[in-house]
Design a protein around this motif. Structure first.
Motif, PDB file in Angstrom:
ATOM      1  N   ASN A 174       0.819  -1.218   0.000  1.00 20.97           N
ATOM      2  CA  ASN A 174       0.000   0.000   0.000  1.00 20.97           C
ATOM      3  C   ASN A 174       0.850   1.263   0.000  1.00 20.97           C
ATOM      4  OD1 ASN A 174      -2.650  -1.045  -0.124  1.00 20.97           O
ATOM      5  ND2 ASN A 174      -2.546  -1.606   2.028  1.00 20.97           N
ATOM      6  N   LEU A 175       1.957   1.252   0.725  1.00 18.32           N
ATOM      7  CA  LEU A 175       2.848   2.417   0.726  1.00 18.32           C
ATOM      8  C   LEU A 175       3.493   2.610  -0.640  1.00 18.32           C
ATOM      9  CD1 LEU A 175       4.487   2.037   4.245  1.00 18.32           C
ATOM     10  CD2 LEU A 175       2.859   3.807   3.525  1.00 18.32           C
ATOM     11  N   GLU A 176       3.861   1.503  -1.285  1.00 14.83           N
ATOM     12  CA  GLU A 176       4.417   1.598  -2.637  1.00 14.83           C
ATOM     13  C   GLU A 176       3.381   2.156  -3.606  1.00 14.83           C
ATOM     14  OE1 GLU A 176       5.764  -2.419  -3.264  1.00 14.83           O
ATOM     15  OE2 GLU A 176       7.659  -2.061  -2.211  1.00 14.83           O
ATOM     16  N   GLN A 177       2.139   1.727  -3.457  1.00 16.65           N
ATOM     17  CA  GLN A 177       1.051   2.232  -4.297  1.00 16.65           C
ATOM     18  C   GLN A 177       0.829   3.724  -4.050  1.00 16.65           C
ATOM     19  OE1 GLN A 177      -2.760   0.467  -3.416  1.00 16.65           O
ATOM     20  NE2 GLN A 177      -3.588   0.995  -5.418  1.00 16.65           N
ATOM     21  N   LEU A 178       0.889   4.142  -2.799  1.00 19.12           N
ATOM     22  CA  LEU A 178       0.725   5.559  -2.448  1.00 19.12           C
ATOM     23  C   LEU A 178       1.842   6.394  -3.079  1.00 19.12           C
ATOM     24  CD1 LEU A 178      -1.234   7.243  -0.647  1.00 19.12           C
ATOM     25  CD2 LEU A 178       0.387   6.937   1.208  1.00 19.12           C
ATOM     26  N   PHE A 201       3.611   5.595  -5.807  1.00 23.53           N
ATOM     27  CA  PHE A 201       3.453   5.541  -7.259  1.00 23.53           C
ATOM     28  C   PHE A 201       2.293   6.409  -7.738  1.00 23.53           C
ATOM     29  CE2 PHE A 201       1.705   3.529 -11.118  1.00 23.53           C
ATOM     30  CZ  PHE A 201       2.789   3.698 -11.959  1.00 23.53           C
ATOM     31  N   GLU A 202       1.142   6.308  -7.076  1.00 23.05           N
ATOM     32  CA  GLU A 202      -0.060   7.002  -7.533  1.00 23.05           C
ATOM     33  C   GLU A 202      -0.126   8.463  -7.104  1.00 23.05           C
ATOM     34  OE1 GLU A 202      -3.336   4.663  -6.107  1.00 23.05           O
ATOM     35  OE2 GLU A 202      -2.938   3.037  -7.526  1.00 23.05           O
ATOM     36  N   GLN A 203       0.394   8.773  -5.903  1.00 24.81           N
ATOM     37  CA  GLN A 203       0.224  10.128  -5.386  1.00 24.81           C
ATOM     38  C   GLN A 203       1.531  10.837  -5.061  1.00 24.81           C
ATOM     39  OE1 GLN A 203      -2.841  10.282  -2.360  1.00 24.81           O
ATOM     40  NE2 GLN A 203      -3.935   8.607  -3.337  1.00 24.81           N
ATOM     41  N   GLY A 204       2.633  10.162  -5.272  1.00 28.70           N
ATOM     42  CA  GLY A 204       3.927  10.795  -5.035  1.00 28.70           C
ATOM     43  C   GLY A 204       4.255  11.027  -3.572  1.00 28.70           C
ATOM     44  N   ILE A 205       3.625  10.275  -2.673  1.00 23.68           N
ATOM     45  CA  ILE A 205       3.893  10.419  -1.240  1.00 23.68           C
ATOM     46  C   ILE A 205       4.921   9.362  -0.846  1.00 23.68           C
ATOM     47  CG2 ILE A 205       2.923  10.345   1.079  1.00 23.68           C
ATOM     48  CD1 ILE A 205       0.222  11.156  -0.181  1.00 23.68           C
ATOM     49  N   ASP A 206       6.113   9.825  -0.501  1.00 18.74           N
ATOM     50  CA  ASP A 206       7.194   8.915  -0.162  1.00 18.74           C
ATOM     51  C   ASP A 206       7.107   8.466   1.287  1.00 18.74           C
ATOM     52  OD1 ASP A 206       8.374   8.999  -2.703  1.00 18.74           O
ATOM     53  OD2 ASP A 206       9.389  10.880  -2.206  1.00 18.74           O
ATOM     54  N   SER A 207       7.696   7.317   1.549  1.00 21.70           N
ATOM     55  CA  SER A 207       7.685   6.790   2.907  1.00 21.70           C
ATOM     56  C   SER A 207       8.932   5.960   3.157  1.00 21.70           C
ATOM     57  CB  SER A 207       6.439   5.934   3.143  1.00 21.70           C
ATOM     58  OG  SER A 207       6.419   4.839   2.256  1.00 21.70           O
ATOM     59  N   ILE A 208       9.217   5.796   4.417  1.00 26.31           N
ATOM     60  CA  ILE A 208      10.240   4.871   4.879  1.00 26.31           C
ATOM     61  C   ILE A 208       9.469   3.771   5.597  1.00 26.31           C
ATOM     62  CG2 ILE A 208      12.139   4.518   6.502  1.00 26.31           C
ATOM     63  CD1 ILE A 208      13.011   6.249   4.210  1.00 26.31           C
ATOM     64  N   TYR A 209       9.786   2.521   5.287  1.00 22.25           N
ATOM     65  CA  TYR A 209       9.108   1.386   5.893  1.00 22.25           C
ATOM     66  C   TYR A 209      10.127   0.554   6.656  1.00 22.25           C
ATOM     67  CZ  TYR A 209       6.787  -3.143   6.266  1.00 22.25           C
ATOM     68  OH  TYR A 209       6.248  -4.322   6.738  1.00 22.25           O
ATOM     69  N   LYS A 210       9.812   0.273   7.904  1.00 26.51           N
ATOM     70  CA  LYS A 210      10.668  -0.576   8.730  1.00 26.51           C
ATOM     71  C   LYS A 210       9.780  -1.549   9.500  1.00 26.51           C
ATOM     72  CE  LYS A 210      14.724   2.202   9.342  1.00 26.51           C
ATOM     73  NZ  LYS A 210      15.762   1.385   8.799  1.00 26.51           N
ATOM     74  N   SER A 220      -6.391   0.062   5.612  1.00 27.05           N
ATOM     75  CA  SER A 220      -5.376   0.523   4.658  1.00 27.05           C
ATOM     76  C   SER A 220      -5.908   1.534   3.640  1.00 27.05           C
ATOM     77  CB  SER A 220      -4.707  -0.648   3.961  1.00 27.05           C
ATOM     78  OG  SER A 220      -5.655  -1.422   3.272  1.00 27.05           O
ATOM     79  N   ASN A 221      -7.087   1.328   3.095  1.00 30.65           N
ATOM     80  CA  ASN A 221      -7.613   2.290   2.121  1.00 30.65           C
ATOM     81  C   ASN A 221      -7.941   3.630   2.766  1.00 30.65           C
ATOM     82  OD1 ASN A 221      -7.359   0.679  -0.145  1.00 30.65           O
ATOM     83  ND2 ASN A 221      -9.342  -0.294   0.176  1.00 30.65           N
ATOM     84  N   LEU A 222      -8.505   3.595   3.959  1.00 29.59           N
ATOM     85  CA  LEU A 222      -8.797   4.845   4.655  1.00 29.59           C
ATOM     86  C   LEU A 222      -7.498   5.513   5.112  1.00 29.59           C
ATOM     87  CD1 LEU A 222     -11.121   6.678   5.420  1.00 29.59           C
ATOM     88  CD2 LEU A 222     -11.321   5.452   7.582  1.00 29.59           C
ATOM     89  N   ASP A 223      -6.525   4.717   5.511  1.00 33.84           N
ATOM     90  CA  ASP A 223      -5.218   5.270   5.882  1.00 33.84           C
ATOM     91  C   ASP A 223      -4.614   6.026   4.702  1.00 33.84           C
ATOM     92  OD1 ASP A 223      -5.426   4.074   8.397  1.00 33.84           O
ATOM     93  OD2 ASP A 223      -4.213   2.344   7.838  1.00 33.84           O
ATOM     94  N   LYS A 224      -4.640   5.417   3.518  1.00 35.04           N
ATOM     95  CA  LYS A 224      -4.086   6.072   2.323  1.00 35.04           C
ATOM     96  C   LYS A 224      -4.830   7.376   2.023  1.00 35.04           C
ATOM     97  CE  LYS A 224      -4.314   2.577  -0.543  1.00 35.04           C
ATOM     98  NZ  LYS A 224      -4.198   1.705  -1.705  1.00 35.04           N
ATOM     99  N   ALA A 225      -6.154   7.362   2.148  1.00 36.90           N
ATOM    100  CA  ALA A 225      -6.939   8.581   1.913  1.00 36.90           C
ATOM    101  C   ALA A 225      -6.550   9.657   2.929  1.00 36.90           C
ATOM    102  CB  ALA A 225      -8.431   8.273   1.994  1.00 36.90           C
ATOM    103  N   LEU A 262      -4.471  13.481   2.137  1.00 38.07           N
ATOM    104  CA  LEU A 262      -5.014  14.804   2.466  1.00 38.07           C
ATOM    105  C   LEU A 262      -3.953  15.731   3.062  1.00 38.07           C
ATOM    106  CD1 LEU A 262      -8.478  13.738   3.917  1.00 38.07           C
ATOM    107  CD2 LEU A 262      -8.020  14.800   1.691  1.00 38.07           C
ATOM    108  N   PHE A 263      -2.886  15.177   3.608  1.00 38.12           N
ATOM    109  CA  PHE A 263      -1.818  15.989   4.194  1.00 38.12           C
ATOM    110  C   PHE A 263      -0.972  16.695   3.144  1.00 38.12           C
ATOM    111  CE2 PHE A 263      -2.865  13.433   7.817  1.00 38.12           C
ATOM    112  CZ  PHE A 263      -2.666  14.289   8.879  1.00 38.12           C
ATOM    113  N   GLU A 264      -1.039  16.253   1.923  1.00 36.60           N
ATOM    114  CA  GLU A 264      -0.246  16.877   0.868  1.00 36.60           C
ATOM    115  C   GLU A 264      -0.707  18.299   0.555  1.00 36.60           C
ATOM    116  OE1 GLU A 264       2.713  15.627  -0.795  1.00 36.60           O
ATOM    117  OE2 GLU A 264       2.486  14.652   1.132  1.00 36.60           O
ATOM    118  N   ASP A 265      -1.991  18.575   0.744  1.00 34.38           N
ATOM    119  CA  ASP A 265      -2.526  19.896   0.397  1.00 34.38           C
ATOM    120  C   ASP A 265      -2.992  20.708   1.591  1.00 34.38           C
ATOM    121  OD1 ASP A 265      -2.178  19.392  -2.357  1.00 34.38           O
ATOM    122  OD2 ASP A 265      -4.030  18.216  -2.380  1.00 34.38           O
ATOM    123  N   GLU A 266      -3.017  20.109   2.762  1.00 39.05           N
ATOM    124  CA  GLU A 266      -3.596  20.784   3.925  1.00 39.05           C
ATOM    125  C   GLU A 266      -2.712  20.524   5.142  1.00 39.05           C
ATOM    126  OE1 GLU A 266      -5.572  23.092   6.049  1.00 39.05           O
ATOM    127  OE2 GLU A 266      -6.606  22.747   4.167  1.00 39.05           O
TER     128      GLU A 266
END
Length: 186
Positions: free
Chosen positions: A27-31, A33-42, A146-151, A155-159
């Motif tokens: 899901n983080l990889e999808q986020l 790829f689709e929205q340009g939101i990078d993450s670190i996963y551990k 997971s889907n609600l988490d991604k949504a 929202l943090f990208e613009d607000e």
């Protein structure tokens, strides 16, 4: 927005020595790829692993200020987490990271219920310096968050205003917010 925001994700697994691709990682990889939101996963399997991962982020990552969301996928109950069969209260977690989460939002997936009293939430926020703590009142049954988490993350990208973000999340995903009982303590 004057800087890029990132998500730091820490997932509890039975054994960190075994490499598996979890639903969370996908899901983080999808986020990204689709929205340009990078993450670190551990991953972590002990309280020491949790502390070490967050300390590495705090002290070794020069982009730490850009990590607005600390995303935790851990089993547990209302105000505790479970790592490798041991339970740790959020008060214990708060004391480990005393003053080091300034301005961060800690978000729990619905692998555990987040059910804090007003006093417990305020203690956690005061001790850690976090801006907010969020999660769900309904633990994983047939639906992961997971889907609600991604949504929520998108929202943090613009607000920047957490209240406006949560209001927009409820407007766009009301049924899922109610079904999973989305909660925010700030």
């Amino acid at each position: 927005m004057d800087y890029e925001k990132f998500i730091f994700c820490l997932e509890a697994v039975p054994d960190t020595e075994i490499n598996t691709t979890t639903e969370t990682l996908e899901n983080l990889e999808q986020l990204a790829f689709e929205q340009g939101i990078d993450s670190i996963y551990k991953t972590c399997d002990t309280i020491e692993g949790l502390e070490e991962s967050l300390n590495t982020l705090l002290y070794d990552d020069h982009n730490f200020k850009n990590y607005e969301i600390i995303y935790l996928i851990m089993q547990g109950e209302s105000n505790n987490i479970c790592l490798n069969g041991y339970y740790y209260s959020l008060e214990e977690i708060a004391e480990i990271f005393e003053g080091r989460m300034k301005g961060k939002i800690l978000h729990f997936a619905n692998a555990k219920v987040l059910d804090l009293t007003e006093e417990e939430a305020q203690y956690f926020l005061d001790i850690t310096g976090a801006k907010a703590i969020s999660g769900y009142g309904d633990a994983y049954s047939n639906i992961t968050s997971s889907n609600l988490d991604k949504a929520f993350f998108s929202l943090f990208e613009d607000e920047d205003d957490i209240i406006e973000i949560v209001e927009e999340l409820h407007q766009k995903h009301y049924t899922l917010c109610k079904l999973l009982d989305f909660r925010l303590y700030y």
